[in-house]
Design a protein around this motif. Structure first.
Motif, PDB file in Angstrom:
ATOM      1  N   PRO A 156       0.877  -1.128   0.205  1.00 33.39           N
ATOM      2  CA  PRO A 156       0.031   0.158  -0.113  1.00 33.39           C
ATOM      3  C   PRO A 156       0.896   1.109  -0.035  1.00 33.39           C
ATOM      4  N   VAL A 157       1.298   1.655  -1.244  1.00 32.89           N
ATOM      5  CA  VAL A 157       2.227   2.694  -1.350  1.00 32.89           C
ATOM      6  C   VAL A 157       2.133   3.933  -0.490  1.00 32.89           C
ATOM      7  N   GLU A 158       0.594   4.476  -0.921  1.00 32.49           N
ATOM      8  CA  GLU A 158       0.412   5.817  -0.451  1.00 32.49           C
ATOM      9  C   GLU A 158       0.423   5.687   1.026  1.00 32.49           C
ATOM     10  N   ARG A 159      -0.125   4.952   1.711  1.00 29.18           N
ATOM     11  CA  ARG A 159      -0.356   4.784   3.073  1.00 29.18           C
ATOM     12  C   ARG A 159       1.044   4.609   3.508  1.00 29.18           C
ATOM     13  N   GLU A 160       1.914   3.655   3.164  1.00 30.37           N
ATOM     14  CA  GLU A 160       3.410   3.689   3.671  1.00 30.37           C
ATOM     15  C   GLU A 160       3.983   4.988   3.598  1.00 30.37           C
ATOM     16  N   LYS A 161       3.848   5.646   2.436  1.00 31.17           N
ATOM     17  CA  LYS A 161       4.459   7.166   2.197  1.00 31.17           C
ATOM     18  C   LYS A 161       3.927   8.077   3.483  1.00 31.17           C
ATOM     19  N   ARG A 162       2.793   7.880   3.504  1.00 33.15           N
ATOM     20  CA  ARG A 162       2.190   8.812   4.817  1.00 33.15           C
ATOM     21  C   ARG A 162       2.606   8.570   6.199  1.00 33.15           C
ATOM     22  N   TRP A 163       2.767   7.193   6.374  1.00 30.34           N
ATOM     23  CA  TRP A 163       3.375   6.717   7.592  1.00 30.34           C
ATOM     24  C   TRP A 163       4.784   7.185   7.697  1.00 30.34           C
ATOM     25  N   ALA A 164       5.501   7.148   6.481  1.00 34.48           N
ATOM     26  CA  ALA A 164       6.846   7.663   6.332  1.00 34.48           C
ATOM     27  C   ALA A 164       6.951   9.001   6.870  1.00 34.48           C
ATOM     28  N   GLY A 165       5.974   9.677   6.370  1.00 32.66           N
ATOM     29  CA  GLY A 165       6.205  11.158   6.691  1.00 32.66           C
ATOM     30  C   GLY A 165       5.882  11.576   8.345  1.00 32.66           C
ATOM     31  N   GLN A 166       5.044  10.665   8.786  1.00 30.78           N
ATOM     32  CA  GLN A 166       5.055  10.947  10.222  1.00 30.78           C
ATOM     33  C   GLN A 166       6.147  10.368  10.935  1.00 30.78           C
ATOM     34  N   CYS A 167       6.931   9.415  10.561  1.00 29.52           N
ATOM     35  CA  CYS A 167       8.026   8.850  10.928  1.00 29.52           C
ATOM     36  C   CYS A 167       9.019   9.976  11.025  1.00 29.52           C
ATOM     37  N   GLN A 168       9.012  10.612   9.788  1.00 25.02           N
ATOM     38  CA  GLN A 168      10.348  11.812   9.467  1.00 25.02           C
ATOM     39  C   GLN A 168       9.984  12.661  10.583  1.00 25.02           C
ATOM     40  N   THR A 169       8.571  13.202  10.775  1.00 23.59           N
ATOM     41  CA  THR A 169       8.528  14.452  11.788  1.00 23.59           C
ATOM     42  C   THR A 169       8.761  13.852  13.273  1.00 23.59           C
ATOM     43  N   SER A 170       8.607  12.818  13.708  1.00 23.76           N
ATOM     44  CA  SER A 170       9.272  12.068  14.962  1.00 23.76           C
ATOM     45  C   SER A 170      10.545  12.109  15.047  1.00 23.76           C
TER      46      SER A 170
END
Length: 844
Positions: free
Chosen positions: A294-308
């Motif tokens: 699920p590419v889009e969901r993984e990218k959104r999750w990666a963005g949140q992880c980048q913020t943290s």
């Protein structure tokens, strides 16, 4: 008196003032709470901090009541008691001034701060929380007494009684003059006694003040030691967390920065066509491995992880700055140097008191002793003159000379008293300064401990955030591990299908055997009933064995349906692409033979019906049977030269059951799939990767030197030559067996050659395996289902073609790691094998 009812005496030392508070409690009431209750009059209970040491920590009830702690506290009491003579110092030399009036003695005292921790002593210190705050008032200045000496101006009553004292007549003038001398000496004696008593009081006050300053020094040591424990703990915690953070931060940074590249790589990996077909059957279109993500969901999750991740980096930098500021603001070396200078100042004051003040006190005592003796002599002179009038003139002369001789005593005592007073003031001012400095140092220590506690809380929070970040990153790690997981998935499906096929084949073979056994049993029963059974009386059928004439029951066992196999994709077409005719696969197989591994990274090679025996030989067994054998009535002996299993087996059946062969093939295929999966898990690469690497290397080698490479047909020819060599050695072995059995002398030595079991005293035939260990051939016992019996070549000369010998010793071993002395024959790790020592009967 038992320990529970005895009283315990302990001292509590106040850190801010140096005052000692002795406390006596019954042993069963010796608790921290009771001690704090006794000290509540000095410091409120909520403001009290107790430190026991070294090592200095907040005491617990069980620690305080232990016999070891109580004994160490008593050692500390003895060390701090100045009246306990220092046995390590030499005794003082006797002097005329060692004894003075009123039993004044010059007692030798121990130097303060002269002990180390090697004695095992401990002390209990009391600190005040209120004194550690910035709003705490300055300490009350220390004052020692007596500050001023009250010098009497009226003498004590005269000890002289005149004869006419009861009459009303005035005393004679000469008597009055003599009395005035006595009164003057009595006044001097009273004034000298006042100065001497003041010297004793001032010396005692200075000594007590010095002891209190010693307590403050030790209390500061305890506070610094406790701070060092906090500091070291914070340093260790920070170092451990920094190591963990840097490791995880590097890993997480690589994951966040490499996500797009990994997704691009996944888009280049096509799915197996079976998986594509299954996806279409379920209404999905999946062509590559990225389609499963699920590419889009993984990218959104990666963005949140980048913020943290960025937030955690900022918090770590802030914590690092705070710790650096703490290190820079805390100049521990300068503070330690200042503390040492304060200790040296206290020691110098103690030396001044014990040398100068004690000397002045002794001088005052000696002067008082002289005044006392002069007064006694004056009294005697006056009494003699009163009793004998002729001695009056001589008495006046004597008294006048005595008065002149003692005229400088009182001024000297007054001058020395001023010196004693100045030293006493100096000691008091030193304690006042020490108390102020003590409050400042304790506030610094308290502030440093508060900063350290905040840092530790910050580290704890960052550690929890890092743990949460690691959990969050696991979702992205799935994407990075998807490629290797996909390879493992394919291997797992192949292994499961191999398992199902092996189970089905074994079950079918078992059912077939049972059916054949039942058919044989039916024939045997019919033969019995139509033969001897027809002569039996009816009682045998009706009474003795009612089931004698019945047929054997049908075996109706049914294998549970392998529903799982129907749901597994079939990846066999990929396996068929790895043909045994390819150079890469062949090289890997031969490499496996050189490592003596019974299994292969590739599947079994398809064979024709006429090559069944060669199929069995390629699957870790060598079982040959042919209708054209030279000795059709005897078991066929086969030498396992060049084979990976190195087992020699015997099969006396010429017609091998096809079902058994199929079950065996499926079982070996399952073991092969397990091995392939294990290799992939250990190395992280699929067996096909090894084949690709071997193919690449072979192609490169062919490009460099085509003339030196062998074609596939040449390798096949080479294998045929090796097979012919094996058959030749087989024929030699059979011929040797026939020769041995026809030899009468040998026949006398042994009844038969053992092949199904091997015991001491049995005769065994050993054939070469085709491999060498330390330059000599290795020999394996001719056997039937008793593999891994190797010959000890210690007493074998040269390299014979075979060895016939009687077993005199056998040793059971377990194969260790490959390539070591514990596995000289290249067996699988953990395989049992035996080394047989024989008495050679014959060998060519």
């Amino acid at each position: 008196m038992n320990a529970s009812s005895s009283n315990v005496h302990i001292r509590v030392l106040a850190a801010s003032t140096g005052v000692c508070y002795p406390i006596t409690l019954p042993f069963n009431e010796l608790t921290i709470q009771n001690i704090q209750r006794h000290l509540a009059a000095v410091i409120p209970k909520d403001d009290q901090i107790l430190l026991l040491g070294p090592p200095y920590k907040v005491p617990k009830d069980h620690t305080l009541r232990s016999s070891e702690t109580l004994a160490s506290l008593q050692i500390g009491d003895v060390e701090d008691d100045p009246t306990k003579l220092d046995t390590s110092a030499p005794p003082p030399l006797p002097s005329s001034s060692s004894l003075t009036d009123n039993n004044r003695t010059n007692i030798r005292r121990k130097p303060i701060l002269g002990t180390t921790e090697k004695t095992g002593s401990r002390r209990l210190f009391l600190f005040s929380k209120r004194a550690l705050s910035d709003s705490a008032p300055d300490p009350v200045p220390c004052t020692l007494s007596p500050m001023d000496v009250h010098v009497p101006d009226v003498p004590d009553p005269s000890p002289i009684v005149y004869n006419n004292s009861s009459s009303s007549e005035p005393p004679p003038p000469l008597h009055v003059a003599l009395s005035m001398y006595e009164r003057s000496f009595m006044l001097h004696l009273c004034q000298g006694r006042a100065y001497a008593d003041a010297a004793d009081l001032r010396l005692e006050a200075c000594r007590n003040c010095i002891l209190e300053q010693e307590v403050m020094v030790r209390a500061l040591r305890a506070a610094v030691s406790n701070l060092s424990d906090h500091w070291n703990n914070a340093t260790r915690t920070r170092a451990d967390f920094t190591t963990l953070y840097l490791e995880k931060s590097d890993e997480h940074g690589k994951i966040l920065n490499g996500l797009d590249g990994v997704l691009e790589d996944l888009s280049k990996i096509p799915l197996h066509k079976e998986l594509k077909t299954i996806a279409r059957m379920n209404g999905r279109v999946m062509e590559t491995l990225m389609d499963t993500v699920p590419v889009e969901r993984e990218k959104r999750w990666a963005g949140q992880c980048q913020t943290s991740y960025s937030r955690l980096q900022g918090l770590y930098e802030e914590l690092k700055v705070e710790f650096d500021n703490l290190v820079s603001s805390s100049n521990r070396e300068e503070e330690s140097k200042s503390d040492l200078e304060s200790e040296e100042l206290v020691k110098a004051l103690d030396d001044e008191v014990e040398q100068i003040m004690v000397g002045l006190r002794n001088e005052q005592a000696n002067r008082l002793n002289r005044l006392t003796n002069d007064h006694i002599e004056v009294v005697n002179v006056v009494l003699n003159a009163v009793q004998d009038g002729t001695k009056i003139q001589a008495a006046f002369d004597t008294l006048e000379s005595m008065s002149k001789a003692s005229s400088n005593i009182l001024p000297s005592m007054q001058e020395d008293d001023l010196k004693l007073k100045s030293i006493m003031i100096k000691v008091a001012e030193a304690k006042t300064s020490a108390m102020k400095r003590m409050n400042v140092r304790l506030r610094q220590i308290s502030l440093a401990q508060l900063k350290i506690q905040r840092l530790l809380k910050g580290v704890s929070g960052l550690r929890a955030a890092l743990v949460q970040q690691c959990e969050d990153m696991t979702h992205l790690e799935h994407v990075f591990e998807l490629t290797s997981a996909y390879r493992s998935f394919v291997s797992e499906i192949k292994r499961r299908r191999s398992y199902g096929e092996a189970v089905t084949a074994i079950a079918n073979a078992m059912f077939d055997r049972l059916a054949k056994m039942r058919n044989d049993e039916v024939k045997s029963r019919e033969r019995f009933l139509r033969g001897p059974g027809r002569h039996l009386m009816p009682s045998f059928f009706d009474i003795f064995v009612p089931t004698l004439a019945t047929q054997p029951p049908l075996f109706a066992a049914q294998l549970p349906g392998m529903v799982e196999i129907d749901s597994l994709p079939n990846f066999s077409d990929e396996e068929n692409s790895f043909s045994s005719n390819t150079p890469v696969q062949r090289n890997i197989s031969s490499g496996q033979e050189e490592r003596n591994d019974a299994s292969s990274l590739t599947d079994s090679v398809p064979q024709t019906d006429n090559d069944d025996n060669e199929i069995m030989g390629s699957m870790s067994r060598l079982c040959v049977g042919s209708k054209d054998d030279t000795f059709p009535d005897k078991p066929l002996v086969v030498c396992a030269e060049g084979q990976s299993g190195e087992d020699i087996t015997m099969n006396s059946e010429n017609d091998v059951n096809r079902m058994d062969q199929l079950a065996e093939n499926k079982t070996l295929a399952y073991e092969n799939a397990v091995l392939r999966q294990a290799v992939q898990e250990l190395s992280g690469k699929s067996p096909q990767a090894y084949i690709d690497v071997a193919t690449t290397n072979l192609n490169d080698s062919n490009q460099k030197d085509v003339g030196q490479s062998l074609s596939i047909q040449e390798e096949i020819n080479l294998m045929k030559k090796e097979l012919e060599s094996t058959r030749t050695q087989l024929e030699k072995a059979n011929a040797a067996l026939a020769e041995i059995k026809s030899d009468d002398d040998v026949g006398k030595l042994c009844d038969k050659i053992s092949h199904s079991s091997f015991q001491v005293g049995d005769v065994a035939l050993f054939m070469p395996t085709g491999k060498k260990v330390s330059g000599r051939k290795t020999y394996l016992a001719f056997h039937s289902n008793c593999p891994h019996r190797y010959l000890s070549t210690d007493n074998i000369e040269s390299n014979p073609d075979y060895v016939l010998g009687r077993i005199i010793h056998q040793e059971e071993l377990i194969a260790g790691a490959l390539g070591t002395d514990k596995n000289p024959h290249g067996l699988r790790v953990g395989t049992k094998f035996w080394i047989l020592t024989v008495e050679v009967l014959k060998g060519h």
